[in-house]
Scaffold this active site. Structure first.
Site, PDB file in Angstrom:
ATOM      1  NE  ARG A  70      -4.169  -1.741   0.250  1.00 14.66           N
ATOM      2  CZ  ARG A  70      -5.301  -1.533   0.915  1.00 14.66           C
ATOM      3  NH1 ARG A  70      -5.518  -0.401   1.534  1.00 14.66           N
ATOM      4  NH2 ARG A  70      -6.235  -2.455   0.929  1.00 14.66           N
ATOM      5  NE  ARG A  82      -7.048   5.353   2.214  1.00  9.34           N
ATOM      6  CZ  ARG A  82      -7.820   4.471   2.849  1.00  9.34           C
ATOM      7  NH1 ARG A  82      -9.068   4.772   3.133  1.00  9.34           N
ATOM      8  NH2 ARG A  82      -7.324   3.315   3.211  1.00  9.34           N
ATOM      9  NE  ARG A 108     -10.071   7.687  -3.509  1.00  9.23           N
ATOM     10  CZ  ARG A 108     -11.317   8.074  -3.297  1.00  9.23           C
ATOM     11  NH1 ARG A 108     -11.791   9.128  -3.913  1.00  9.23           N
ATOM     12  NH2 ARG A 108     -12.087   7.397  -2.475  1.00  9.23           N
ATOM     13  CG  ASP A 138      -8.815  -3.031  -4.404  1.00  6.61           C
ATOM     14  OD1 ASP A 138      -8.298  -2.369  -3.490  1.00  6.61           O
ATOM     15  OD2 ASP A 138      -9.554  -4.010  -4.188  1.00  6.61           O
ATOM     16  CE1 TYR A 169     -12.842  -7.238   1.547  1.00  9.94           C
ATOM     17  CE2 TYR A 169     -11.243  -8.893   0.869  1.00  9.94           C
ATOM     18  CZ  TYR A 169     -11.574  -7.773   1.619  1.00  9.94           C
ATOM     19  OH  TYR A 169     -10.639  -7.199   2.433  1.00  9.94           O
TER      20      TYR A 169
HETATM   21  O1  CP3 Z   1       0.220   0.650  -3.199  1.00 10.40           O
HETATM   22  C1  CP3 Z   1      -0.264  -0.493  -3.352  1.00 10.40           C
HETATM   23  O2  CP3 Z   1      -0.063  -1.427  -2.560  1.00 10.40           O
HETATM   24  C2  CP3 Z   1      -1.036  -0.781  -4.628  1.00 10.40           C
HETATM   25  C3  CP3 Z   1      -2.441  -0.662  -4.577  1.00 10.40           C
HETATM   26  C4  CP3 Z   1      -3.332  -1.599  -3.776  1.00 10.40           C
HETATM   27  C5  CP3 Z   1      -4.587  -1.167  -3.259  1.00 10.40           C
HETATM   28  N1  CP3 Z   1      -5.241  -2.243  -2.740  1.00 10.40           N
HETATM   29  C6  CP3 Z   1      -5.088   0.205  -3.338  1.00 10.40           C
HETATM   30  C7  CP3 Z   1      -6.221   0.623  -2.467  1.00 10.40           C
HETATM   31  C8  CP3 Z   1      -3.223  -2.954  -3.476  1.00 10.40           C
HETATM   32  C9  CP3 Z   1      -2.064  -3.910  -3.747  1.00 10.40           C
HETATM   33  C10 CP3 Z   1      -4.428  -3.350  -2.829  1.00 10.40           C
HETATM   34  C11 CP3 Z   1      -4.717  -4.736  -2.418  1.00 10.40           C
HETATM   35  C12 CP3 Z   1      -5.925  -5.004  -1.597  1.00 10.40           C
HETATM   36  N2  CP3 Z   1      -7.170  -4.465  -1.721  1.00 10.40           N
HETATM   37  C13 CP3 Z   1      -5.972  -5.986  -0.585  1.00 10.40           C
HETATM   38  C14 CP3 Z   1      -4.836  -6.886  -0.192  1.00 10.40           C
HETATM   39  C15 CP3 Z   1      -3.854  -6.216   0.692  1.00 10.40           C
HETATM   40  C16 CP3 Z   1      -4.327  -6.005   2.101  1.00 10.40           C
HETATM   41  O3  CP3 Z   1      -4.394  -4.842   2.501  1.00 10.40           O
HETATM   42  O4  CP3 Z   1      -4.612  -6.996   2.777  1.00 10.40           O
HETATM   43  C17 CP3 Z   1      -7.279  -5.989  -0.065  1.00 10.40           C
HETATM   44  C18 CP3 Z   1      -7.797  -6.864   1.055  1.00 10.40           C
HETATM   45  C19 CP3 Z   1      -8.031  -5.027  -0.804  1.00 10.40           C
HETATM   46  C20 CP3 Z   1      -9.472  -4.706  -0.657  1.00 10.40           C
HETATM   47  C21 CP3 Z   1      -9.677  -3.313  -0.254  1.00 10.40           C
HETATM   48  N3  CP3 Z   1      -9.428  -2.211  -1.060  1.00 10.40           N
HETATM   49  C22 CP3 Z   1     -10.162  -2.842   0.985  1.00 10.40           C
HETATM   50  C23 CP3 Z   1     -10.535  -3.718   2.151  1.00 10.40           C
HETATM   51  C24 CP3 Z   1     -10.198  -1.452   0.890  1.00 10.40           C
HETATM   52  C25 CP3 Z   1     -10.776  -0.507   1.900  1.00 10.40           C
HETATM   53  C26 CP3 Z   1      -9.915  -0.366   3.087  1.00 10.40           C
HETATM   54  C27 CP3 Z   1      -9.030   0.813   2.922  1.00 10.40           C
HETATM   55  O5  CP3 Z   1      -7.814   0.703   3.166  1.00 10.40           O
HETATM   56  O6  CP3 Z   1      -9.592   1.853   2.560  1.00 10.40           O
HETATM   57  C28 CP3 Z   1      -9.697  -1.069  -0.372  1.00 10.40           C
HETATM   58  C29 CP3 Z   1      -9.532   0.306  -0.891  1.00 10.40           C
HETATM   59  C30 CP3 Z   1      -8.174   0.696  -1.391  1.00 10.40           C
HETATM   60  N4  CP3 Z   1      -7.345  -0.085  -2.130  1.00 10.40           N
HETATM   61  C31 CP3 Z   1      -7.578   1.977  -1.234  1.00 10.40           C
HETATM   62  C32 CP3 Z   1      -6.350   1.941  -1.914  1.00 10.40           C
HETATM   63  C33 CP3 Z   1      -5.356   3.060  -2.092  1.00 10.40           C
HETATM   64  C34 CP3 Z   1      -8.200   3.176  -0.528  1.00 10.40           C
HETATM   65  C35 CP3 Z   1      -9.190   3.765  -1.455  1.00 10.40           C
HETATM   66  C36 CP3 Z   1      -9.288   5.266  -1.421  1.00 10.40           C
HETATM   67  O7  CP3 Z   1      -8.404   5.956  -1.951  1.00 10.40           O
HETATM   68  O8  CP3 Z   1     -10.301   5.744  -0.904  1.00 10.40           O
END
Ligand code: CP3
Length: 340
Positions: free
Chosen positions: A23, A27, A36, A72, A147
Site C-alpha cells: 500500500r 492515502r 484522488r 485493487d 469478499y
Molecule cells: O500501493 C499499493 O499497494 C497498490 C495498490 C493496492 C490497493 N489495494 C489500493 C487501495 C493494493 C495492492 C491493494 C490490495 C488489496 N485491496 C488488498 C490486499 C492487501 C491487504 O491490505 O490486505 C485488499 C484486502 C483489498 C481490498 C480493499 N481495497 C479494501 C478492504 C479497501 C478498503 C480499506 C481501505 O484501506 O480503505 C480497499 C480500498 C483501497 N485499495 C484503497 C487503496 C489506495 C483506498 C481507497 C481510497 O483511496 O479511498
C-alpha cells in the site's frame, strides 16, 4: 535499471536489502489525496494515466526499490459480472453477495485483456517510465471469496465458513471460477510487462490449518503451477497472519514468502529453507521515534541475514495516518543499515 529487488527474489547476492511497502501508493500521501480528490477510487483504478501517476509517487518521493501497480484485488471480481462499490469509510461492498449455486452460475471467467485492458495499459505505460521493477498482483482465491460471500469486509467470516462447511460443492465451484479468473489475470499481467507477481492472501490467517489445507491452499498452488508454465517472473505469496501456516505455505511453490510482523524473522528463516522472505516490520512501528524505529529495522535486517534472499517490507499495508516523513526515515534506514 535497479534490479536489486529482482536479485533478492531470486536469492542472488545484493549490495543492500531492497525495500518496498504494501500500500505504498495511497492515502498517507498528500500527492495521492490530490489526485484522488478529482475521481472516485474505482475511476482512479481504471484511468491508466492517473494510475501511473500514483504508482510512481512513492518511488519518486522515497526511492523504494520496486513499484506496485496501482489497482485493487477486487477489480477482476467486477469483471466476473459482480456489482462492486467502494463506500467512503467502509471499504468495498458487493451489494449482491454470492451465497448459493445460482450466484456461482452467474459468474463469468473473463478474458483479462478484453475486460481489464486498463490494467494492462497501466503496466505497459509504467514499464516505459520506471527504473525499478514493477510488481503486478492479485488476491488469493480464498481472500477474494470472502469478499464475494460476505458482501464486503468481515470480522468472523461466518458466511464464508458456513458455505465451506455446509455447501462444500458450492464453495469449491466458486473457488474454481475465481482461481481460473485469477490465473488468467496474472498471466496477462506478466505478458503486459509485470516483472514480479504478488498474491495477497489477506485473510488466510483466519483459517485453522486443516481448513487452510483443504479450502484455500490447493487453489493458490494451482495458480502458481499455471504461471510457472508461461513465465519465469518471481512469484511472491503473502499470507497475512500466516505464521501458524508456514509449514503449508512453503509448499505452494512461490519464490518469496511474505511475512506479517507476528513472527521473528529469524524463526521464519529457520523454517522456510529454500525461499526468499519479504517483511516484516509492524506497519504501526512507523510511528516509533526515529532511533527506536532504526533499531527495529536493524534487528530485522540482521535476523534475515541467513535467508536465501530478503526484501524488506511491512508486515501488512501502510496505514493512512502515517506521516510521510516517517516513511522516508524508514526507507533510508533500511538502505543504510543493510549496506554490505
Ligand atoms: O500501493 C499499493 O499497494 C497498490 C495498490 C493496492 C490497493 N489495494 C489500493 C487501495 C493494493 C495492492 C491493494 C490490495 C488489496 N485491496 C488488498 C490486499 C492487501 C491487504 O491490505 O490486505 C485488499 C484486502 C483489498 C481490498 C480493499 N481495497 C479494501 C478492504 C479497501 C478498503 C480499506 C481501505 O484501506 O480503505 C480497499 C480500498 C483501497 N485499495 C484503497 C487503496 C489506495 C483506498 C481507497 C481510497 O483511496 O479511498
Amino acid at each position: 535499471m535497479n534490479d536489486t529487488f529482482l536479485k533478492a527474489c531470486r536469492g542472488e547476492k545484493t549490495d543492500y536489502t531492497p525495500v518496498w511497502f504494501m500500500r505504498q501508493a495511497g492515502r498517507y500521501l498528500p500527492e495521492y489525496q490530490k489526485v484522488r480528490g478529482t475521481v472516485t477510487f474505482l475511476e482512479l483504478c481504471k484511468r491508466p494515466d492517473l494510475a501511473v501517476e500514483v504508482t510512481l509517487q512513492p518511488i519518486d518521493i522515497f526511492g523504494m526499490d520496486a513499484a506496485i501497480l496501482f489497482s485493487d484485488i477486487l477489480i477482476p471480481m467486477e469483471a466476473m459480472n459482480l456489482k462492486l462499490e467502494f463506500h467512503e469509510g467502509r471499504g468495498p461492498v458487493f451489494p449482491n453477495p454470492v451465497r448459493d449455486q445460482k450466484g456461482v452460475d452467474n459468474l463469468i471467467v473473463p478474458d483479462p485483456d478484453a475486460t481489464m485492458d486498463f490494467v494492462m495499459e497501466t503496466i505497459r505505460l509504467l514499464r516505459k517510465e520506471l527504473k525499478v521493477p514493477l510488481i503486478g498482483f492479485s488476491g488469493a482465491p480464498f481472500t477474494l471469496a470472502t469478499y464475494l460471500i460476505e458482501g464486503g469486509s468481515s470480522k468472523v467470516f461466518l458466511e464464508t465458513k458456513k458455505m465451506m462447511y455446509q455447501q462444500p460443492e458450492v464453495y469449491h465451484g466458486l473457488m474454481r471460477k475465481i482461481t481460473e479468473c485469477t490465473s488468467l489475470y496474472l498471466q496477462a499481467q506478466a505478458r503486459a510487462g509485470a516483472q514480479a507477481l504478488q498474491i495477497f492472501d489477506s485473510w488466510a490467517g483466519v483459517l485453522a490449518p486443516c481448513d487452510y489445507e483443504e479450502f484455500a491452499m490447493p487453489y493458490v498452488s494451482s495458480i502458481i503451477s499455471d504461471l510457472r508454465k508461461v513465465t519465469d517472473v518471481p512469484l511472491i505469496y503473502f499470507a497475512n497472519n500466516g505464521s501458524t501456516l508456514i509449514e503449508h505455505t512453503v509448499t505452494v511453490g512461490a519464490d518469496v514468502l511474505g511475512l506479517d510482523w507476528r513472527i521473528k524473522i529469524q524463526d521464519a528463516v529457520a523454517k522456510v529453507g529454500n525461499h526468499a522472505l519479504q517483511g516484516n516490520l509492524d506497519p504501526i512501528a512507523l510511528f516509533l521515534p526515529k532511533d527506536k524505529m532504526r533499531k527495529r529495522i536493524g534487528a530485522i535486517v540482521e535476523g534475515a541475514k541467513d535467508a536465501k534472499g530478503h526484501i524488506f517490507n511491512l508486515g501488512h499495508g501502510i496505514v493512512p495516518q502515517v506521516p510521510p516523513e516517517q516513511v522516508r526515515i524508514a526507507v533510508d534506514a533500511i538502505h543504510e543499515l543493510s549496506a554490505r
